[in-house]
Design a protein around this motif. Structure first.
Motif, PDB file in Angstrom:
ATOM      1  N   ASP A 190      -4.211  10.004 -76.480  1.00 57.44           N
ATOM      2  CA  ASP A 190      -4.239  11.281 -77.169  1.00 57.44           C
ATOM      3  C   ASP A 190      -5.499  12.034 -76.765  1.00 57.44           C
ATOM      4  N   ILE A 228      -1.733   5.711 -77.028  1.00 54.06           N
ATOM      5  CA  ILE A 228      -0.489   6.046 -77.708  1.00 54.06           C
ATOM      6  C   ILE A 228       0.523   4.939 -77.421  1.00 54.06           C
ATOM      7  N   GLU A 278      -2.072  15.152 -78.467  1.00 49.02           N
ATOM      8  CA  GLU A 278      -1.800  14.395 -79.683  1.00 49.02           C
ATOM      9  C   GLU A 278      -3.123  14.085 -80.348  1.00 49.02           C
ATOM     10  N   GLY A 279      -3.086  13.782 -81.623  1.00 46.36           N
ATOM     11  CA  GLY A 279      -4.289  13.321 -82.307  1.00 46.36           C
ATOM     12  C   GLY A 279      -5.179  14.451 -82.787  1.00 46.36           C
TER      13      GLY A 279
END
Length: 208
Positions: A77, A83, A207-208
């Motif tokens: 991420d 991930i 992401e994140g």
């Protein structure tokens, strides 16, 4: 999942980019992968094997032609955390520079021993591994395309179309029209050489 809307010709495909570097996940934490809408010859109704070894096909008389290579990496991420369970759809041209796709107009030979497509899932540490052959370059309406591998990376909330280039082809990469559109971010799409025909390439998703 239907992928029919990804089937396009060499005249219309757009490049995807991946964030990569040898320095490790912390150095990549702010280098989120640049993406595009699609890549060329996205596998359409592939009925062959889908394991992570593209160099062997069940029932084929011999292993795929060309230089066998291994590519390893992680899916991370934006903070550099792994991930788990990310899906990677991977496809490429064979050693002659031809895709096993009905819309590829190339006249170079197909290789019945080359799988051409893989679908793999990352482990608990975000890692993935691929055995394949180094793809050949090929001529296209936008000029000669250097060797590259396509990936469709799917995380929990993000999907990214990507391409991986090879460090030993720096001169050819620099001449490539699509590679040049990446500008200052272009080097992040180049894998790191580990020696003995092995490469490393980390994927950073938003992401994140």
């Amino acid at each position: 999942m239907s992928h029919h809307h990804y089937i396009i010709s060499r005249r219309t495909f757009a490049v995807g980019v991946i964030g990569a570097a040898a320095a490790g996940p912390r150095a990549l934490a702010q280098a989120v992968t640049a993406t595009s809408e699609m890549g060329p010859f996205y596998p359409a109704g592939y009925r062959g094997e889908t394991d992570a070894d593209l160099t062997r096909v069940a029932g084929a008389a011999k292993r795929a032609e060309g230089q066998v290579i291994e590519v390893v990496g992680r899916v991370l991420d934006k903070m550099g955390n792994p991930i788990r369970g990310a899906q990677l759809d991977i496809w490429q041209a064979n050693t002659h520079g031809r895709y096993d796709h009905p819309q590829d107009p190339a006249i170079m030979p197909l290789d019945p021993g080359f799988q051409g497509f893989a679908r793999i899932t990352t482990g608990g540490d975000g890692s993935w591994k691929l055995a394949t052959i180094k793809p050949g370059s090929y001529d296209s309406p936008i000029g000669n395309r250097p060797p590259h591998i396509h990936m469709d990376a799917i995380g929990p909330n993000t999907r990214a179309m990507l391409q991986m280039y090879f460090p030993e082809d720096a001169a050819a990469n620099a001449r490539d029209s699509l590679y040049k559109t990446l500008g200052a971010d272009a080097p992040t799409s180049v894998a790191s050489a580990l020696g003995d025909h092995r490469y490393s390439w980390d994927i950073v998703l938003l992401e994140g």
